[in-house]
Write a protein that holds these residues in place. Structure first.
Motif, PDB file in Angstrom:
ATOM      1  N   UNK A  92      60.351  12.274  39.977  1.00  0.00           N
ATOM      2  CA  UNK A  92      59.747  12.742  38.733  1.00  0.00           C
ATOM      3  C   UNK A  92      59.299  11.513  37.961  1.00  0.00           C
ATOM      4  N   UNK A  93      58.108  11.562  37.424  1.00  0.00           N
ATOM      5  CA  UNK A  93      57.532  10.413  36.721  1.00  0.00           C
ATOM      6  C   UNK A  93      57.170  10.848  35.307  1.00  0.00           C
ATOM      7  N   UNK A  94      57.672  10.105  34.334  1.00  0.00           N
ATOM      8  CA  UNK A  94      57.388  10.394  32.932  1.00  0.00           C
ATOM      9  C   UNK A  94      56.396   9.379  32.382  1.00  0.00           C
ATOM     10  N   UNK A  95      55.423   9.864  31.648  1.00  0.00           N
ATOM     11  CA  UNK A  95      54.466   8.979  30.993  1.00  0.00           C
ATOM     12  C   UNK A  95      53.738   9.780  29.921  1.00  0.00           C
ATOM     13  N   UNK A  96      53.094   9.063  29.008  1.00  0.00           N
ATOM     14  CA  UNK A  96      52.282   9.707  27.980  1.00  0.00           C
ATOM     15  C   UNK A  96      50.825   9.706  28.399  1.00  0.00           C
ATOM     16  N   UNK A  97      50.111  10.732  27.989  1.00  0.00           N
ATOM     17  CA  UNK A  97      48.661  10.685  28.005  1.00  0.00           C
ATOM     18  C   UNK A  97      48.204  11.006  26.595  1.00  0.00           C
ATOM     19  N   UNK A  98      46.998  10.625  26.273  1.00  0.00           N
ATOM     20  CA  UNK A  98      46.526  10.772  24.895  1.00  0.00           C
ATOM     21  C   UNK A  98      45.143  11.398  24.868  1.00  0.00           C
ATOM     22  N   UNK A  99      44.877  12.110  23.784  1.00  0.00           N
ATOM     23  CA  UNK A  99      43.560  12.685  23.537  1.00  0.00           C
ATOM     24  C   UNK A  99      43.089  12.187  22.179  1.00  0.00           C
ATOM     25  N   UNK A 100      42.042  11.362  22.171  1.00  0.00           N
ATOM     26  CA  UNK A 100      41.492  10.840  20.914  1.00  0.00           C
ATOM     27  C   UNK A 100      40.686  11.955  20.242  1.00  0.00           C
ATOM     28  N   UNK A 101      40.959  12.180  18.972  1.00  0.00           N
ATOM     29  CA  UNK A 101      40.335  13.280  18.241  1.00  0.00           C
ATOM     30  C   UNK A 101      39.754  12.797  16.918  1.00  0.00           C
ATOM     31  N   UNK A 102      38.777  13.538  16.427  1.00  0.00           N
ATOM     32  CA  UNK A 102      38.226  13.283  15.103  1.00  0.00           C
ATOM     33  C   UNK A 102      38.928  14.208  14.104  1.00  0.00           C
ATOM     34  N   UNK A 103      39.000  13.769  12.870  1.00  0.00           N
ATOM     35  CA  UNK A 103      39.583  14.611  11.841  1.00  0.00           C
ATOM     36  C   UNK A 103      41.095  14.647  11.914  1.00  0.00           C
ATOM     37  N   UNK A 104      41.687  15.577  11.130  1.00  0.00           N
ATOM     38  CA  UNK A 104      43.141  15.641  11.037  1.00  0.00           C
ATOM     39  C   UNK A 104      43.674  17.055  11.229  1.00  0.00           C
ATOM     40  N   UNK A 105      42.849  17.968  11.743  1.00  0.00           N
ATOM     41  CA  UNK A 105      43.263  19.360  11.861  1.00  0.00           C
ATOM     42  C   UNK A 105      43.913  19.684  13.199  1.00  0.00           C
ATOM     43  N   UNK A 106      43.583  18.960  14.263  1.00  0.00           N
ATOM     44  CA  UNK A 106      44.162  19.253  15.580  1.00  0.00           C
ATOM     45  C   UNK A 106      45.660  19.007  15.557  1.00  0.00           C
ATOM     46  N   UNK A 107      46.422  19.928  16.101  1.00  0.00           N
ATOM     47  CA  UNK A 107      47.871  19.868  16.025  1.00  0.00           C
ATOM     48  C   UNK A 107      48.404  18.556  16.613  1.00  0.00           C
ATOM     49  N   UNK A 186      65.999  23.543  39.475  1.00  0.00           N
ATOM     50  CA  UNK A 186      66.322  23.080  40.824  1.00  0.00           C
ATOM     51  C   UNK A 186      65.245  22.222  41.450  1.00  0.00           C
ATOM     52  N   UNK A 187      64.425  21.561  40.636  1.00  0.00           N
ATOM     53  CA  UNK A 187      63.383  20.690  41.167  1.00  0.00           C
ATOM     54  C   UNK A 187      64.009  19.574  42.003  1.00  0.00           C
ATOM     55  N   UNK A 188      63.620  19.420  43.269  1.00  0.00           N
ATOM     56  CA  UNK A 188      64.242  18.409  44.128  1.00  0.00           C
ATOM     57  C   UNK A 188      63.649  17.020  43.873  1.00  0.00           C
ATOM     58  N   UNK A 189      64.460  16.097  43.403  1.00  0.00           N
ATOM     59  CA  UNK A 189      63.955  14.742  43.207  1.00  0.00           C
ATOM     60  C   UNK A 189      65.099  13.746  43.350  1.00  0.00           C
ATOM     61  N   UNK A 190      64.751  12.549  43.789  1.00  0.00           N
ATOM     62  CA  UNK A 190      65.745  11.494  43.986  1.00  0.00           C
ATOM     63  C   UNK A 190      65.750  10.503  42.837  1.00  0.00           C
ATOM     64  N   UNK A 191      64.580  10.271  42.218  1.00  0.00           N
ATOM     65  CA  UNK A 191      64.480   9.282  41.148  1.00  0.00           C
ATOM     66  C   UNK A 191      63.640   9.812  39.996  1.00  0.00           C
ATOM     67  N   UNK A 192      63.963   9.316  38.800  1.00  0.00           N
ATOM     68  CA  UNK A 192      63.082   9.401  37.651  1.00  0.00           C
ATOM     69  C   UNK A 192      62.427   8.038  37.501  1.00  0.00           C
ATOM     70  N   UNK A 193      61.124   8.013  37.314  1.00  0.00           N
ATOM     71  CA  UNK A 193      60.390   6.759  37.146  1.00  0.00           C
ATOM     72  C   UNK A 193      59.608   6.804  35.835  1.00  0.00           C
ATOM     73  N   UNK A 194      59.385   5.634  35.238  1.00  0.00           N
ATOM     74  CA  UNK A 194      58.611   5.567  33.996  1.00  0.00           C
ATOM     75  C   UNK A 194      58.033   4.178  33.828  1.00  0.00           C
ATOM     76  N   UNK A 195      56.904   4.102  33.115  1.00  0.00           N
ATOM     77  CA  UNK A 195      56.205   2.856  32.864  1.00  0.00           C
ATOM     78  C   UNK A 195      56.745   2.206  31.594  1.00  0.00           C
ATOM     79  N   UNK A 196      56.344   0.950  31.373  1.00  0.00           N
ATOM     80  CA  UNK A 196      56.842   0.216  30.207  1.00  0.00           C
ATOM     81  C   UNK A 196      56.133   0.629  28.925  1.00  0.00           C
ATOM     82  N   UNK A 197      54.843   0.957  28.982  1.00  0.00           N
ATOM     83  CA  UNK A 197      54.094   1.269  27.767  1.00  0.00           C
ATOM     84  C   UNK A 197      54.672   2.473  27.025  1.00  0.00           C
ATOM     85  N   UNK A 198      55.243   3.412  27.778  1.00  0.00           N
ATOM     86  CA  UNK A 198      55.784   4.618  27.166  1.00  0.00           C
ATOM     87  C   UNK A 198      57.094   4.366  26.427  1.00  0.00           C
TER      88      UNK A 198
END
Length: 395
Positions: A92-107, A186-198
């Motif tokens: 399982x790999x954890x990381x962020x993704x981003x969506x650049x938006x205009x304005x301040x209304x998007x949740x 019950x997701x089968x996984x051996x490792x959790x992985x993650x990057x430094x930026x997150x």
């Protein structure tokens, strides 16, 4: 069975219990198919035009007002991915993704760090989990990060339809929530992985969660992460490399590949030392190892990884796990560039979760279909597997 028939079978099976009326069932199937098509901008209007709808109203109704359980769909995405890609040695790999938006209304939108540009942007941040194995990789879980400026503003929450029970959670806490769901599923996984930026490897609460449940991990960590020094006291991770280099020993580096990327093997110089994290013991029967990775072409570029794994785990296995974290970057790229993951024009909580989860289903279908293709399929007509899928007709 052709991939077109497989897609129809998949969306029909999922839509059956998900919707009570035939109209949203058809809109759901149409939206998944449109996301997989070669549409320049994957907003509701262009997707509707591609599929043959006179307006975007059916898709907008599906994402906003229709009654259905988006977490049930998330569970179906996971089930489909694991049924075809699941392996005991998956990660399982954890990381962020981003969506650049205009304005301040998007949740969730606010000025915050954006990994897409490496600087502060007006954006939404989405912690994601990818499941990866030798068979393929796809997103299986997602969260929307709500900054405190949102969770503490009742009027803003109400306008965006944020449920009352949603409280402020840090991004590592959101990953803990997703990991809890994966363990329950019950997701089968051996490792959790993650990057430094997150920043996930830095977080002591996420590490503690893994230690308490004997979850193995390989996560990139900052140079100031405190370790127990050899002669007592505490030293930052960066000092470990300085101490090793000061000894002047030849042959401390071993050149190894940590996986295959878009440009071939990812080859680096590696070294590893046993480590003890200040104030945090590993799980019983487990040990901490510090992996140090150095660029071959630019030796001053160094990255550190903290590994937590059963005692005696080969270092080569830890290196392989570290290399798997790039799979989520590929999912981010394919999700955004091919499948409209962040091309939505929705602003509220529920439509956001529905759009992102439907895009996750499209990506899972693509990953499973790719995994079933012959090994030499990429060479046919000089086209890649993604392109073969995206040439699909609309109807």
């Amino acid at each position: 069975m052709s991939w077109d028939a497989e897609l129809t079978a998949l969306t029909t099976r999922i839509a059956g219990p998900l919707f009570t009326r035939p109209e949203p069932r058809q809109a759901f199937a149409d939206l998944v198919r449109a996301l997989l098509a070669d549409v320049p901008r994957k907003n509701s209007w262009q997707l509707a035009d591609h599929i043959g709808h006179p307006t975007a109203h059916r898709f907008e109704h599906l994402l906003d007002r229709a009654k259905w359980d988006v977490d049930a769909l998330r569970d179906e995405v996971r089930s489909h991915a694991i049924a075809h890609l699941g392996r005991a040695d998956g990660v399982l790999i954890a990381d962020d993704t981003a969506a650049i938006k205009k304005g301040e209304m998007s949740v969730g939108v606010t000025g915050q760090y954006c990994g897409l540009t490496g600087q502060a942007e007006n954006c939404q941040v989405m912690p994601m989990l990818t499941y990866a194995s030798a068979a393929g990789h796809a997103f299986v879980n997602r969260r929307l990060y709500l900054p405190e400026s949102w969770t503490g503003d009742p009027q803003r929450r109400a306008r965006a339809g944020v449920p009352e029970h949603v409280a402020f959670r840090t991004k590592p806490q959101l990953v803990i929530d997703m990991l809890t769901e994966e363990l329950a599923a019950g997701t089968p996984f051996r490792y959790l992985c993650a990057d430094s930026d997150s920043g996930y490897g830095r977080d002591p609460h996420l590490r503690a969660f893994c230690h308490e449940r004997a979850i193995s991990y390989v996560m990139a960590v900052p140079t100031d992460l405190p370790l127990v020094a050899v002669r007592g006291g505490v030293e930052p991770v960066g000092h470990v490399l300085d101490r090793i280099l000061a000894l002047g020993r030849a042959g401390i580096w071993e050149r190894r590949s940590c996986g295959t990327g878009t440009k071939g093997l990812r080859v680096y110089d590696w070294t590893a030392v046993s480590a003890a994290v200040a104030g945090q013991a590993p799980a019983p029967g487990h040990a901490h190892t510090l992996l140090i990775r150095r660029s071959v072409s630019a030796p001053t570029e160094v990255e550190f990884f903290l590994a937590h794994a059963p005692t005696g785990t080969p270092v080569t296995e830890l290196i392989d796990a570290a290399g798997m974290r790039w799979k989520i970057e590929e999912n981010n790229e394919h999700g955004k560039d091919l499948l409209g993951l962040t091309s939505y024009q929705v602003r509220k909580w529920t439509p956001w979760h529905r759009h992102v989860t439907i895009a996750m289903l499209a990506l899972a279908f693509l990953a499973v279909t790719r995994a079933a293709l012959p090994a030499d399929a990429d060479k046919t007509a000089g086209k890649g597997k993604d392109h073969l899928l995206l040439e699909a007709p609309a109807g």
